[in-house]
Scaffold this active site. Structure first.
Site: not given
Length: 309
Positions: A224, A272
């Site tokens: 994250r 991502h």
């Protein structure tokens, strides 16, 4: 017959339109699943919102919200506290993360960039150390972190892992708590971030943590964006304390065009993709949770609201 609202971007539904009904059938669940079901009729919501969020107050019958994502920090506030929320844990996510982490650890361990991109055509006969001579620190020993740690240990890396609570993972030297955090990082040549994003893990990789790494270490963040103190990491890259950072998660996504990470010569940006939820495996997890709920059995992977994951 339970009715399931699939709330996602159209392209996501396209991946599940055949696979999820088939998985429900194989699980012995007679259910209707649709992306256009009126919320007030929904017994379950499969949740992967794009820009449009679902007002779950308009779904008074809902028994559970089943997220397609491993990380739920961006959706947890959408779900009323009395409605169970599950996160995605499945074989496809785990396998994808192992492949991403192992690939980039080996890339940095072997120094492959110097040979793949060699504009000066220099002959560099410097062999890297063996894997057993390279310490890899993994911050986060949940399902993904533990699996990655074991994969790297199988390649003979010296793997140290850290978690907030005590864990035991075969092949991994496990640490926890404040003192354990320092022990996991000290002298690591590569650090991999796989913690959830919570208030307790905000900027966990800060200047003090980066200073504990071996000089010239590599940072890999497929977890994250909030785990990294961006200013501290950029300073460590500029000073040489960190040789390279491979980053897959960011505070703002997509990463804005003017972000300094794009132009930094020691940063690799990936969009991502470290561990994408794959419909072929995730559909079975969703189907199993619907089956469990209908049978009155405990759901899998229920989020603990107090911990944030």
């Amino acid at each position: 017959m339970p009715e399931i609202l699939f709330w996602s971007a159209p392209r996501v539904w396209d991946s599940y339109a055949e696979l999820l009904p088939r998985a429900l059938d194989e699980a012995g669940v007679a259910a209707r699943v649709a992306p256009d079901l009126p919320p007030e009729r929904a017994d379950y919501v499969v949740y992967a919102p794009a820009k449009a969020r679902l007002d779950l107050q308009s779904a008074p019958k809902v028994k559970a919200v089943l997220s397609l994502w491993a990380g739920i920090e961006s959706v947890i506030d959408d779900v009323p506290p009395d409605v169970p929320l599950t996160r995605m844990v499945d074989d496809g996510l785990t396998e994808g993360m192992i492949e991403y982490v192992t690939g980039h650890v080996l890339r940095h361990h072997l120094g492959m960039d110097a040979h793949i991109v060699n504009p000066g055509r220099e002959w560099r006969p410097d062999a890297p150390p063996l894997a057993r001579q390279r310490k890899v620190a993994i911050l986060g020993l949940g399902a993904l972190g533990a699996a990655c740690g074991q994969a790297l240990a199988a390649l003979n890396f010296d793997v140290a892992g850290w978690s907030r609570t005590p864990k035991r993972v075969a092949g991994v030297s496990c640490h926890h708590g404040t003192e354990g955090f320092a022990a996991a990082l000290d002298g690591a040549g590569i650090v991999v971030l796989l913690l959830p994003a919570t208030p307790a893990t905000e900027r966990v990789l800060d200047a003090a943590a980066l200073a504990r790494l071996a000089p010239g270490a590599a940072v890999i963040n497929p977890g994250r964006g909030a785990l990294v103190d961006d200013a501290a990491l950029l300073a460590a890259l500029d000073s040489g304390q960190v040789r390279h950072a491979t980053l897959d998660a960011f505070r703002t996504e997509p990463l804005p065009p003017g972000d300094p990470y794009w132009a930094h010569p020691k940063v690799t940006v990936t969009p991502h993709i470290a561990s994408e939820t794959r419909a072929v495996t995730a559909a079975r997890v969703i189907a199993e949770n619907v089956r469990r709920a209908e049978a009155g059995e405990p759901l899998l992977h229920v989020v603990e609201r107090g911990r944030g994951y």
